[in-house]
Design a protein around this motif. Structure first.
Motif, mmCIF file in Angstrom:
data_model
loop_
_atom_site.group_PDB
_atom_site.id
_atom_site.type_symbol
_atom_site.label_atom_id
_atom_site.label_comp_id
_atom_site.label_asym_id
_atom_site.label_seq_id
_atom_site.Cartn_x
_atom_site.Cartn_y
_atom_site.Cartn_z
ATOM 1 N N HIS A 58 94.694 -0.619 33.553
ATOM 2 C CA HIS A 58 93.237 -0.732 33.980
ATOM 3 C C HIS A 58 92.244 -0.037 32.857
ATOM 4 C CE1 HIS A 58 89.768 -0.170 36.788
ATOM 5 N NE2 HIS A 58 89.933 1.074 36.405
ATOM 6 N N GLN A 59 92.734 1.298 32.041
ATOM 7 C CA GLN A 59 91.914 1.635 31.358
ATOM 8 C C GLN A 59 91.765 0.804 30.160
ATOM 9 O OE1 GLN A 59 93.719 5.477 30.378
ATOM 10 N NE2 GLN A 59 93.173 6.448 32.214
ATOM 11 N N LYS A 60 92.725 0.067 29.817
ATOM 12 C CA LYS A 60 92.488 -0.839 28.452
ATOM 13 C C LYS A 60 91.712 -2.203 28.984
ATOM 14 C CE LYS A 60 96.994 -0.002 26.376
ATOM 15 N NZ LYS A 60 98.462 -0.527 25.950
ATOM 16 N N ASN A 61 91.710 -2.480 30.259
ATOM 17 C CA ASN A 61 90.981 -3.622 30.551
ATOM 18 C C ASN A 61 89.499 -3.463 30.617
ATOM 19 O OD1 ASN A 61 93.283 -5.692 30.626
ATOM 20 N ND2 ASN A 61 93.668 -5.063 32.784
ATOM 21 N N HIS A 62 89.376 -2.182 31.194
ATOM 22 C CA HIS A 62 87.915 -1.505 31.356
ATOM 23 C C HIS A 62 87.313 -1.426 29.983
ATOM 24 C CE1 HIS A 62 84.772 0.683 33.606
ATOM 25 N NE2 HIS A 62 84.871 1.403 32.313
ATOM 26 N N LYS A 63 88.083 -0.826 28.977
ATOM 27 C CA LYS A 63 87.466 -0.721 27.505
ATOM 28 C C LYS A 63 87.385 -2.307 26.984
ATOM 29 C CE LYS A 63 89.750 3.494 26.429
ATOM 30 N NZ LYS A 63 90.590 4.226 25.581
ATOM 31 N N MET A 64 88.135 -3.176 27.235
ATOM 32 C CA MET A 64 87.983 -4.531 26.603
ATOM 33 C C MET A 64 86.633 -5.025 27.315
ATOM 34 S SD MET A 64 90.508 -7.975 26.752
ATOM 35 C CE MET A 64 90.479 -7.718 28.377
ATOM 36 N N VAL A 65 86.392 -4.823 28.463
ATOM 37 C CA VAL A 65 85.233 -5.541 29.221
ATOM 38 C C VAL A 65 84.159 -4.764 28.659
ATOM 39 C CG1 VAL A 65 84.047 -5.566 31.445
ATOM 40 C CG2 VAL A 65 86.439 -6.230 31.277
ATOM 41 N N ALA A 66 84.214 -3.421 28.669
ATOM 42 C CA ALA A 66 82.970 -2.541 27.881
ATOM 43 C C ALA A 66 82.316 -3.153 26.511
ATOM 44 C CB ALA A 66 83.076 -1.195 28.009
ATOM 45 N N GLU A 67 83.543 -3.732 25.895
ATOM 46 C CA GLU A 67 83.318 -3.937 24.519
ATOM 47 C C GLU A 67 82.642 -5.242 24.523
ATOM 48 O OE1 GLU A 67 82.929 -3.980 20.338
ATOM 49 O OE2 GLU A 67 83.584 -2.111 21.425
ATOM 50 N N LEU A 68 83.390 -6.303 25.282
ATOM 51 C CA LEU A 68 82.970 -7.561 25.256
ATOM 52 C C LEU A 68 81.493 -7.563 25.738
ATOM 53 C CD1 LEU A 68 85.790 -9.521 26.867
ATOM 54 C CD2 LEU A 68 84.975 -9.655 24.587
ATOM 55 N N ASN A 69 81.042 -6.832 26.844
ATOM 56 C CA ASN A 69 79.496 -6.541 27.230
ATOM 57 C C ASN A 69 78.750 -6.143 26.286
ATOM 58 O OD1 ASN A 69 80.077 -7.437 29.803
ATOM 59 N ND2 ASN A 69 80.245 -5.453 30.527
ATOM 60 N N LYS A 70 79.121 -5.344 25.296
ATOM 61 C CA LYS A 70 78.400 -4.651 24.110
ATOM 62 C C LYS A 70 78.102 -6.006 23.244
ATOM 63 C CE LYS A 70 79.503 -0.979 22.062
ATOM 64 N NZ LYS A 70 80.334 0.045 21.490
ATOM 65 N N GLN A 71 79.096 -6.772 22.902
ATOM 66 C CA GLN A 71 78.969 -7.944 22.289
ATOM 67 C C GLN A 71 77.945 -8.989 22.768
ATOM 68 O OE1 GLN A 71 82.777 -9.240 20.902
ATOM 69 N NE2 GLN A 71 83.476 -7.347 20.111
ATOM 70 N N VAL A 72 78.136 -9.358 23.963
ATOM 71 C CA VAL A 72 77.178 -10.171 24.349
ATOM 72 C C VAL A 72 75.902 -9.704 24.571
ATOM 73 C CG1 VAL A 72 76.788 -11.163 26.874
ATOM 74 C CG2 VAL A 72 79.060 -11.091 26.030
ATOM 75 N N HIS A 73 75.487 -8.637 24.678
ATOM 76 C CA HIS A 73 74.033 -8.099 24.828
ATOM 77 C C HIS A 73 73.502 -7.396 23.568
ATOM 78 C CE1 HIS A 73 74.439 -8.693 29.013
ATOM 79 N NE2 HIS A 73 75.689 -7.954 29.177
ATOM 80 N N LYS A 74 74.074 -7.945 22.341
ATOM 81 C CA LYS A 74 73.623 -7.380 21.228
ATOM 82 C C LYS A 74 72.194 -7.876 20.994
ATOM 83 C CE LYS A 74 77.455 -6.148 18.350
ATOM 84 N NZ LYS A 74 78.242 -6.378 17.336
#
Length: 74
Positions: A58-74
């Motif tokens: 769960h923690q790994k997936n949460h971090k991955m989603v947060a990273e993807l969201n950062k990339q999408v919203h640049k």
């Protein structure tokens, strides 16, 4: 007298777990963890092992989603 055991943030009473599960859930438990729900529910060490794996995933997936969201919203 009910005894509680605490390990790594989990509290599990000695009266076991009362689980209701489907055959699909049983199959998924076997595929993911190599055990069935009956063994899971009756062995405190197995419960802790499975739940720690789930929490880490769960923690790994949460971090991955947060990273993807950062990339999408640049």
């Amino acid at each position: 007298m009910m005894e509680n055991k605490r390990r790594d943030g989990f509290i599990i009473s000695d009266n076991g777990l009362d689980l209701t599960y489907t055959s699909d859930m049983e199959k998924a438990m076997h595929q993911a963890h190599g055990i069935g729900y009956a063994e899971y529910a009756s062995d405190i060490d197995k419960i802790i092992e499975v739940e720690q794996k789930r929490e880490l995933s769960h923690q790994k997936n949460h971090k991955m989603v947060a990273e993807l969201n950062k990339q999408v919203h640049k």
